[in-house]
Enzyme design. Sequence first.
Site, PDB file in Angstrom:
ATOM      1  N   SER A 192       5.308  -6.943   3.510  1.00 46.48           N
ATOM      2  CA  SER A 192       5.869  -7.285   4.823  1.00 46.48           C
ATOM      3  C   SER A 192       6.669  -8.588   4.739  1.00 46.48           C
ATOM      4  O   SER A 192       6.448  -9.408   3.842  1.00 46.48           O
ATOM      5  CB  SER A 192       4.741  -7.418   5.840  1.00 46.48           C
ATOM      6  OG  SER A 192       3.826  -8.387   5.385  1.00 46.48           O
ATOM      7  N   GLU A 234      -4.909  -3.883  -1.898  1.00 47.49           N
ATOM      8  CA  GLU A 234      -6.351  -3.651  -1.746  1.00 47.49           C
ATOM      9  C   GLU A 234      -6.628  -2.415  -0.893  1.00 47.49           C
ATOM     10  O   GLU A 234      -7.734  -1.909  -0.856  1.00 47.49           O
ATOM     11  CB  GLU A 234      -7.037  -4.889  -1.155  1.00 47.49           C
ATOM     12  CG  GLU A 234      -6.624  -5.276   0.260  1.00 47.49           C
ATOM     13  CD  GLU A 234      -5.351  -6.145   0.292  1.00 47.49           C
ATOM     14  OE1 GLU A 234      -4.475  -5.997  -0.592  1.00 47.49           O
ATOM     15  OE2 GLU A 234      -5.236  -6.961   1.228  1.00 47.49           O
ATOM     16  N   ARG A 235      -5.578  -1.928  -0.183  1.00 44.88           N
ATOM     17  CA  ARG A 235      -5.783  -0.736   0.642  1.00 44.88           C
ATOM     18  C   ARG A 235      -5.589   0.556  -0.168  1.00 44.88           C
ATOM     19  O   ARG A 235      -6.145   1.584   0.188  1.00 44.88           O
ATOM     20  CB  ARG A 235      -4.849  -0.768   1.847  1.00 44.88           C
ATOM     21  CG  ARG A 235      -5.371  -1.764   2.885  1.00 44.88           C
ATOM     22  CD  ARG A 235      -4.531  -1.770   4.118  1.00 44.88           C
ATOM     23  NE  ARG A 235      -3.366  -2.614   3.946  1.00 44.88           N
ATOM     24  CZ  ARG A 235      -2.411  -2.762   4.847  1.00 44.88           C
ATOM     25  NH1 ARG A 235      -2.475  -2.075   5.966  1.00 44.88           N
ATOM     26  NH2 ARG A 235      -1.399  -3.562   4.632  1.00 44.88           N
ATOM     27  N   PHE A 293       0.808  -1.228   0.000  1.00 39.33           N
ATOM     28  CA  PHE A 293       0.000   0.000   0.000  1.00 39.33           C
ATOM     29  C   PHE A 293       0.837   1.271   0.000  1.00 39.33           C
ATOM     30  O   PHE A 293       0.355   2.337  -0.356  1.00 39.33           O
ATOM     31  CB  PHE A 293      -0.929   0.008   1.236  1.00 39.33           C
ATOM     32  CG  PHE A 293      -0.266   0.467   2.496  1.00 39.33           C
ATOM     33  CD1 PHE A 293      -0.158   1.831   2.795  1.00 39.33           C
ATOM     34  CD2 PHE A 293       0.285  -0.437   3.403  1.00 39.33           C
ATOM     35  CE1 PHE A 293       0.467   2.264   3.952  1.00 39.33           C
ATOM     36  CE2 PHE A 293       0.916  -0.008   4.560  1.00 39.33           C
ATOM     37  CZ  PHE A 293       1.006   1.344   4.831  1.00 39.33           C
ATOM     38  N   CYS A 315       9.628   1.791   3.500  1.00 41.70           N
ATOM     39  CA  CYS A 315      10.513   0.681   3.857  1.00 41.70           C
ATOM     40  C   CYS A 315      11.927   1.191   4.082  1.00 41.70           C
ATOM     41  O   CYS A 315      12.769   0.468   4.602  1.00 41.70           O
ATOM     42  CB  CYS A 315      10.500  -0.378   2.776  1.00 41.70           C
ATOM     43  SG  CYS A 315      11.183   0.228   1.246  1.00 41.70           S
TER      44      CYS A 315
HETATM   45  P1  NAD Z   1       1.511  -6.583   3.136  1.00 40.54           P
HETATM   46  O1  NAD Z   1       2.513  -7.660   3.233  1.00 40.54           O
HETATM   47  O2  NAD Z   1       0.408  -6.554   4.138  1.00 40.54           O
HETATM   48  O3  NAD Z   1       0.774  -6.633   1.711  1.00 40.54           O
HETATM   49  C1  NAD Z   1       1.502  -6.641   0.503  1.00 40.54           C
HETATM   50  C2  NAD Z   1       0.700  -7.412  -0.544  1.00 40.54           C
HETATM   51  O4  NAD Z   1       0.539  -8.759  -0.102  1.00 40.54           O
HETATM   52  C3  NAD Z   1      -0.700  -6.862  -0.799  1.00 40.54           C
HETATM   53  O5  NAD Z   1      -0.919  -6.818  -2.191  1.00 40.54           O
HETATM   54  C4  NAD Z   1      -1.617  -7.858  -0.107  1.00 40.54           C
HETATM   55  O6  NAD Z   1      -2.834  -8.042  -0.816  1.00 40.54           O
HETATM   56  C5  NAD Z   1      -0.821  -9.146  -0.136  1.00 40.54           C
HETATM   57  N1  NAD Z   1      -1.058  -9.988   1.048  1.00 40.54           N
HETATM   58  C6  NAD Z   1      -1.251  -9.560   2.333  1.00 40.54           C
HETATM   59  N2  NAD Z   1      -1.407 -10.622   3.160  1.00 40.54           N
HETATM   60  C7  NAD Z   1      -1.289 -11.730   2.387  1.00 40.54           C
HETATM   61  C8  NAD Z   1      -1.341 -13.128   2.665  1.00 40.54           C
HETATM   62  N3  NAD Z   1      -1.547 -13.593   3.902  1.00 40.54           N
HETATM   63  N4  NAD Z   1      -1.189 -13.993   1.646  1.00 40.54           N
HETATM   64  C9  NAD Z   1      -0.976 -13.548   0.389  1.00 40.54           C
HETATM   65  N5  NAD Z   1      -0.918 -12.240   0.071  1.00 40.54           N
HETATM   66  C10 NAD Z   1      -1.069 -11.336   1.047  1.00 40.54           C
HETATM   67  O7  NAD Z   1       2.328  -5.213   3.116  1.00 40.54           O
HETATM   68  P2  NAD Z   1       1.753  -3.725   3.211  1.00 40.54           P
HETATM   69  O8  NAD Z   1       1.250  -3.491   4.594  1.00 40.54           O
HETATM   70  O9  NAD Z   1       0.867  -3.444   2.055  1.00 40.54           O
HETATM   71  O10 NAD Z   1       3.095  -2.882   2.971  1.00 40.54           O
HETATM   72  C11 NAD Z   1       3.957  -2.510   4.011  1.00 40.54           C
HETATM   73  C12 NAD Z   1       5.128  -3.448   4.124  1.00 40.54           C
HETATM   74  O11 NAD Z   1       5.843  -3.476   2.892  1.00 40.54           O
HETATM   75  C13 NAD Z   1       6.138  -3.017   5.167  1.00 40.54           C
HETATM   76  O12 NAD Z   1       6.573  -4.146   5.866  1.00 40.54           O
HETATM   77  C14 NAD Z   1       7.265  -2.408   4.345  1.00 40.54           C
HETATM   78  O13 NAD Z   1       8.531  -2.432   4.960  1.00 40.54           O
HETATM   79  C15 NAD Z   1       7.228  -3.284   3.154  1.00 40.54           C
HETATM   80  N6  NAD Z   1       7.867  -2.643   2.014  1.00 40.54           N
HETATM   81  C16 NAD Z   1       9.085  -3.102   1.634  1.00 40.54           C
HETATM   82  C17 NAD Z   1       9.748  -2.498   0.578  1.00 40.54           C
HETATM   83  C18 NAD Z   1      11.108  -2.975   0.158  1.00 40.54           C
HETATM   84  O14 NAD Z   1      11.586  -2.534  -0.857  1.00 40.54           O
HETATM   85  N7  NAD Z   1      11.740  -3.877   0.884  1.00 40.54           N
HETATM   86  C19 NAD Z   1       9.161  -1.421  -0.090  1.00 40.54           C
HETATM   87  C20 NAD Z   1       7.899  -0.990   0.321  1.00 40.54           C
HETATM   88  C21 NAD Z   1       7.260  -1.610   1.381  1.00 40.54           C
END
Ligand code: NAD
Length: 490
Positions: free
Chosen positions: A227, A177-178, A150, A282
Amino acid sequence: MLKKLRNYINGQWMDVPDAQTLDVLNPATGELLAHVPLSPAAEVDRAAQAAAAAFPEWRRTPPVARVQYLFKLKRLLEENFDELAGIITQENGKILDEAKGELTRAIENVEVACGIPMMMQGDFLEDIARGIDEFMIRQPVGVCATIAPFNFPAMIPFWYLPYALACGNTYIIKPSERCPMTMQRVMELIDALGLPPGVVNLVNGSAETVNAILDHPVIRAVTFVGSTAVARHIYSRAAANGKRVQAQGGAKNPVIVLPDADLSMTTRIVADSAFGSAGQRCLASSVAITVGEARNPFMEAIREAAASRVVGYGLNPGVEMGPVITPQSRERILGLLDRGIKDGAQVAVGGHAKTVSGYENGNFVEPTVIHDLAPGSELARIEVFGPVLGVIHVDTIEDALNLINSGQYGNQACLFTSSGAAARKFRYEADAGNIGINIGVAAPMAFFPFSGWKDSFFGDLHGQGKHAVEFFTQTKVVIERWPSDWSRKF
Ligand code: NAD
């Protein structure tokens, strides 16, 4: 106007009948912006089949012709820049300048991918043995998919989309989705490019949709950002299904402040890093490690920088920090702070939810500085993903490096100093994929890989630049012999 979001498959906008939907809320106002469908596996299948059908012709389209669509996309993104930035701020909460910044980064990736006729070239060596030549060519992988988080609804899909297309792949994007509205609007622009149907597809949804992508036999490569727990799941399930995969995870980014650092520059940059995008980057600095005499002056200056930060709705001028993404996220952050305080940490400033006049339904959190964190405590280890900077004091740069290198994550580490020798030692020894020297958000430009180590990354090739070209192509090596008596026939 309230929108019911749709999928874009095979060049058509499609409702997702009978799908469960989620509300998309403006995190600053609580206003309902849209309903997003949670697509079932059948929608992923529809997109994957469309992408597979489009692939043979798209890969035969010459690279110089493929990038013409990207040149046009760059122009459309620029022409619609302000509108797109406004959508990002409304659905994500970051301030308008930050939204514009991420959009600029997205466009830079389109620019770099326009160089694919050079970047996709292979290698050729004549006479590996007498009269025999060998060469390596790069061919596209096939149908590729991205699962996005998101926090950068525009930039992160663009770490992948332009390269995937330029390399001759067909593509599916699954936005968060957020924050799904930005890519919905971007896809309207992509629709106007006149690409062959099926080359780019958008499928909205959440975990069920993601798992259908990971399991689909036609999808050959998956990129993910989100994450760490989900990144680990994506990496193992996609790999178990034989896919090429890269998964970028969470972070806990340290920044070391040495006594010889320029204090006013350091404080300004660290505050921007910790509190920019309400800490939901991140690459946000999350733990400041002050060395020796840096402790007191830095604490005083950063406390002041946090206290004076203007919090509010990111579309309003003068606002420096917006809300966090959801009320649940705010509760999680405040819960972590409470437990940290019980573990002995001290609040220097902030520490509470914030009420912003006129935006009482917003998910605002005070910019917070918390110190005397016990190094092994939850607050010192866990990703907060909110506007919270923890401060730990140590005696030497070695102590600081030991602390960094004992951590779970390795997304970014930064050092503030005026010593070249300290800087060299730090970049040499710090276990992190992105290093900043007197930089607070060491976000690689589009022509460098967005690195990340340890639990911040699963895979080998990263997003952007040359890594993206390698990820979105497979190499083929050809060894050729042409007997010389054949040419004498002419
Ligand atoms: P998230 O992991 O909750 O969601 C990311 C994606 O995964 C979404 O599209 C979501 O629909 C999907 N998802 C969520 N739960 C799932 C599950 N149980 N099974 C399958 N798919 C699932 O992450 P977020 O809250 O949207 O983003 C924030 C996180 O992303 C933070 O931890 C941040 O550090 C990380 N991030 C990392 C980078 C990097 O380059 N390392 C860059 C941006 C964000």
